[in-house]
Design a protein around this motif. Structure first.
Motif, short mmCIF file in Angstrom:
data_model
loop_
_atom_site.label_atom_id
_atom_site.label_comp_id
_atom_site.label_asym_id
_atom_site.label_seq_id
_atom_site.Cartn_x
_atom_site.Cartn_y
_atom_site.Cartn_z
N VAL A 297 31.49 50.63 5.24
CA VAL A 297 31.95 49.34 5.78
C VAL A 297 33.16 48.84 5.01
O VAL A 297 34.16 48.40 5.58
CB VAL A 297 30.82 48.29 5.75
CG1 VAL A 297 31.37 46.90 6.06
CG2 VAL A 297 29.72 48.66 6.74
N THR A 298 33.07 48.89 3.68
CA THR A 298 34.11 48.31 2.83
C THR A 298 35.22 49.29 2.45
O THR A 298 36.24 48.89 1.90
CB THR A 298 33.49 47.77 1.53
OG1 THR A 298 32.89 48.86 0.80
CG2 THR A 298 32.43 46.71 1.83
N LYS A 299 34.98 50.58 2.72
CA LYS A 299 35.87 51.64 2.26
C LYS A 299 36.08 51.54 0.75
O LYS A 299 37.20 51.71 0.23
CB LYS A 299 37.23 51.59 2.98
CG LYS A 299 37.18 51.98 4.44
CD LYS A 299 38.59 52.11 5.01
CE LYS A 299 38.59 52.52 6.46
NZ LYS A 299 39.96 52.66 7.01
N GLN A 300 34.99 51.30 0.07
CA GLN A 300 35.05 51.10 -1.38
C GLN A 300 33.84 51.71 -2.07
O GLN A 300 32.69 51.41 -1.73
CB GLN A 300 35.12 49.60 -1.70
CG GLN A 300 35.01 49.26 -3.18
CD GLN A 300 36.22 49.72 -3.99
OE1 GLN A 300 37.36 49.51 -3.55
NE2 GLN A 300 35.99 50.33 -5.13
N LEU A 301 34.07 52.62 -3.00
CA LEU A 301 33.03 53.15 -3.88
C LEU A 301 33.68 53.55 -5.19
O LEU A 301 34.55 54.43 -5.22
CB LEU A 301 32.31 54.35 -3.26
CG LEU A 301 31.21 54.97 -4.15
CD1 LEU A 301 30.04 53.99 -4.32
CD2 LEU A 301 30.71 56.29 -3.59
N SER A 302 33.27 52.92 -6.26
CA SER A 302 33.88 53.20 -7.56
C SER A 302 33.45 54.57 -8.08
O SER A 302 32.28 54.93 -8.01
CB SER A 302 33.47 52.12 -8.57
OG SER A 302 34.03 50.87 -8.23
N TYR A 303 34.42 55.29 -8.61
CA TYR A 303 34.16 56.57 -9.26
C TYR A 303 33.34 56.29 -10.52
O TYR A 303 33.67 55.42 -11.32
CB TYR A 303 35.49 57.23 -9.59
CG TYR A 303 35.44 58.51 -10.37
CD1 TYR A 303 34.39 59.42 -10.26
CD2 TYR A 303 36.49 58.85 -11.24
CE1 TYR A 303 34.37 60.60 -10.97
CE2 TYR A 303 36.49 60.03 -11.96
CZ TYR A 303 35.43 60.90 -11.83
OH TYR A 303 35.40 62.07 -12.55
N TYR A 304 32.28 57.06 -10.71
CA TYR A 304 31.35 56.79 -11.80
C TYR A 304 32.01 56.86 -13.18
O TYR A 304 31.70 56.06 -14.06
CB TYR A 304 30.18 57.78 -11.73
CG TYR A 304 29.16 57.58 -12.82
CD1 TYR A 304 28.34 56.45 -12.83
CD2 TYR A 304 29.03 58.50 -13.86
CE1 TYR A 304 27.41 56.25 -13.85
CE2 TYR A 304 28.10 58.31 -14.87
CZ TYR A 304 27.30 57.18 -14.85
OH TYR A 304 26.39 56.98 -15.86
N MET A 305 32.93 57.79 -13.36
CA MET A 305 33.56 57.96 -14.68
C MET A 305 34.74 57.01 -14.89
O MET A 305 34.98 56.57 -16.01
CB MET A 305 34.02 59.41 -14.86
CG MET A 305 32.91 60.43 -14.79
SD MET A 305 31.63 60.24 -16.06
CE MET A 305 32.55 60.58 -17.56
N ILE A 306 35.47 56.72 -13.83
CA ILE A 306 36.62 55.79 -13.91
C ILE A 306 36.46 54.80 -12.76
O ILE A 306 36.96 55.03 -11.66
CB ILE A 306 37.97 56.54 -13.81
CG1 ILE A 306 38.05 57.67 -14.85
CG2 ILE A 306 39.14 55.57 -13.98
CD1 ILE A 306 39.32 58.51 -14.74
N PRO A 307 35.75 53.69 -12.97
CA PRO A 307 35.42 52.77 -11.87
C PRO A 307 36.63 52.21 -11.13
O PRO A 307 36.51 51.83 -9.96
CB PRO A 307 34.65 51.64 -12.57
CG PRO A 307 34.08 52.29 -13.79
CD PRO A 307 35.11 53.29 -14.23
N GLU A 308 37.79 52.20 -11.77
CA GLU A 308 38.99 51.67 -11.10
C GLU A 308 39.45 52.57 -9.96
O GLU A 308 40.19 52.13 -9.09
CB GLU A 308 40.14 51.51 -12.12
CG GLU A 308 39.87 50.52 -13.22
CD GLU A 308 38.99 51.07 -14.34
OE1 GLU A 308 38.48 50.26 -15.15
OE2 GLU A 308 38.80 52.31 -14.39
N ARG A 309 39.01 53.82 -9.97
CA ARG A 309 39.38 54.75 -8.89
C ARG A 309 38.39 54.59 -7.75
O ARG A 309 37.18 54.71 -7.92
CB ARG A 309 39.37 56.19 -9.39
CG ARG A 309 39.71 57.20 -8.30
CD ARG A 309 39.58 58.62 -8.81
NE ARG A 309 39.44 59.55 -7.70
CZ ARG A 309 38.91 60.76 -7.78
NH1 ARG A 309 38.46 61.21 -8.94
NH2 ARG A 309 38.81 61.53 -6.71
#
Length: 431
Positions: A297-309
């Motif tokens: 829905v949001t097109k958003q999922l933070s990368y576990y190792m680098i959350p900014e990605r």
């Protein structure tokens, strides 16, 4: 799921066998270190069930963060400075010091940016590396996919080969290590930090400079994390991957198994470990589906190792796909325990008679164990693709594999199944 090959025992055994295979192969390599990555390194897929991910880390070359002194790096090693003024989790590599013996591939991928800097182009690097890949009648090279140069053997065994450069980025790893968390333990956190990072030749899809960019990754660390998930967490991960593959069926990798891995890693970090037990499996499966629906829905999922990605950035998701998949996932969540019946592999296992199912499961496990052991025993017997010494044990393994396949063929005939040749049976059993 245990009978289908996702149990704790076989999972741990696979992990050790692939590590052993890597060690045997690396004893023969000089300029690269091969690392099995992805689902094979995690022990969560059968031998031919999915592609084998192989990471080839180039020796004699290192990229470092700003602030790392070159005097701390041994002479003779080529050094590239990471310019992280790019999309999060990506960087450009500026030449700081040539390697004493740099490869032609590296030399041909260097570019002048017109400002006095020499950069290593990810796109040129892969183009040049492609030209050096061996070709023969048994191994077929396929079209480049992201940082991977895929290939296959006999149309059955598929391999994703990715070339990488070691990366020294202590500040990124320390930011990950210092997060408040329930999991992993401090000991495991430090082990992941010690395993370090690498960069692979792929830029951010929507970047103007993607042909010059490299992606920062933590393959060995992530494999270590997944290998330390408990049985319930690992099976939630496997089932989420099945749902994406068999129910959502993305056509262009808009959603990948890597997204599922990150959802499960975030679950593990944010919740006490004692909440993950066999009877809570359905709760965490539905929680994972809820997280997947939110990511779509949001097109958003933070990368576990680098959350900014953001792993969903540039995923190519269309509004139509979003709407359809959100509806499908919502319907699945409303089904409760029956949600697993929507997965063909699970449904067949549930409706199958217990005794034949157990019998075939044991035969499949024996075949896989024999095949992996055989491959590992044969590595020391070859030199430059030529068999130069014999070993009686692999021959006995092959004979036993033939006997197992004959047992399976005879049982199939008794049950009224159409039987093809033994090679076909072997491929089907190990998928």
């Amino acid at each position: 799921m245990t009978r289908l090959g996702y149990g704790e025992q076989i999972r741990r055994w696979r992990v050790e066998k692939y590590k052993e295979q890597d060690s045997l192969m690396n004893a023969r390599f000089r300029y690269v270190t091969m690392i099995t990555a992805g689902s094979k390194a995690e022990g969560l897929t059968c031998l031919h069930e999915s592609d084998r991910d192989e990471l080839f880390v180039l020796e004699g070359i290192l990229c470092v963060e700003a602030g790392i002194s070159l005097h701390t790096i041994p002479d003779g090693i080529g050094v590239y400075r990471m310019d992280t003024h790019a999309y999060s989790g990506h960087c450009r590599l500026l030449l700081e010091r040539q390697a004493r013996n740099h490869s032609k591939v590296i030399h041909d991928a260097l570019c002048d940016n017109g400002q006095g800097d020499i950069l290593l182009s990810s796109s040129l690097f892969l183009d040049k590396m492609s030209a050096y890949l061996p070709t023969n009648s048994s191994f077929v090279n396929h079209e480049r996919a992201g940082p991977s140069l895929p290939g296959s053997v006999g149309g059955v065994v598929h391999t994703d080969r990715v070339w990488a450069i070691r990366c020294h980025c202590p500040s990124i790893l320390q930011r990950w290590a210092s997060r408040p968390r329930h999991w992993p333990s401090p000991v495991l956190v430090q082990k992941v930090v010690s395993l370090g990072a690498n960069v692979t030749a792929v830029g951010f899809k929507e970047s103007e400079y993607k042909h010059m960019e490299w992606r920062i990754g933590f393959n060995t660390g992530e494999s270590e994390l997944v290998n330390n998930l408990n049985d319930t967490q690992a099976k939630v991960y496997v089932m989420l991957k099945m749902i994406v593959k068999d129910v959502l069926r993305p056509s262009k990798k808009e959603i990948t198994s890597y997204v599922m891995k990150n959802i499960v890693l975030w679950q593990a970090e944010r919740n006490p470990q004692n909440k993950f037990y066999a009877q809570s499996f359905l709760h965490w499966l539905l929680d994972g589906l809820r997280a997947l629906r939110t990511a779509i829905v949001t097109k958003q999922l933070s990368y576990y190792m680098i959350p900014e990605r953001n792993l969903m950035a540039a995923s190519g998701l269309t509004y139509r796909q979003q709407s359809h998949w959100v509806e499908v996932i919502t319907d699945m969540m409303a089904e409760g325990p029956r949600v697993i019946l929507g997965l063909p592999k699970i449904r067949r296992a549930i409706v199958a008679s217990p005794e034949p199912m157990l019998w075939y499961s044991m035969k499949r496990m024996e075949l896989e164990m024999l095949e992996l052991e055989y491959k590992n025993r044969m590595v020391p017997c070859y030199e430059n693709g030529v068999l130069y010494k014999s070993d009686a044990i692999p021959q006995k393994m092959r004979r036993r594999m033939g006997e197992v396949l004959m047992e399976i063929a005879l049982r199939m005939i008794e049950e009224g199944c159409a039987v093809n040749d033994l090679t076909d049976i072997n491929d089907r059993m190990l998928q």
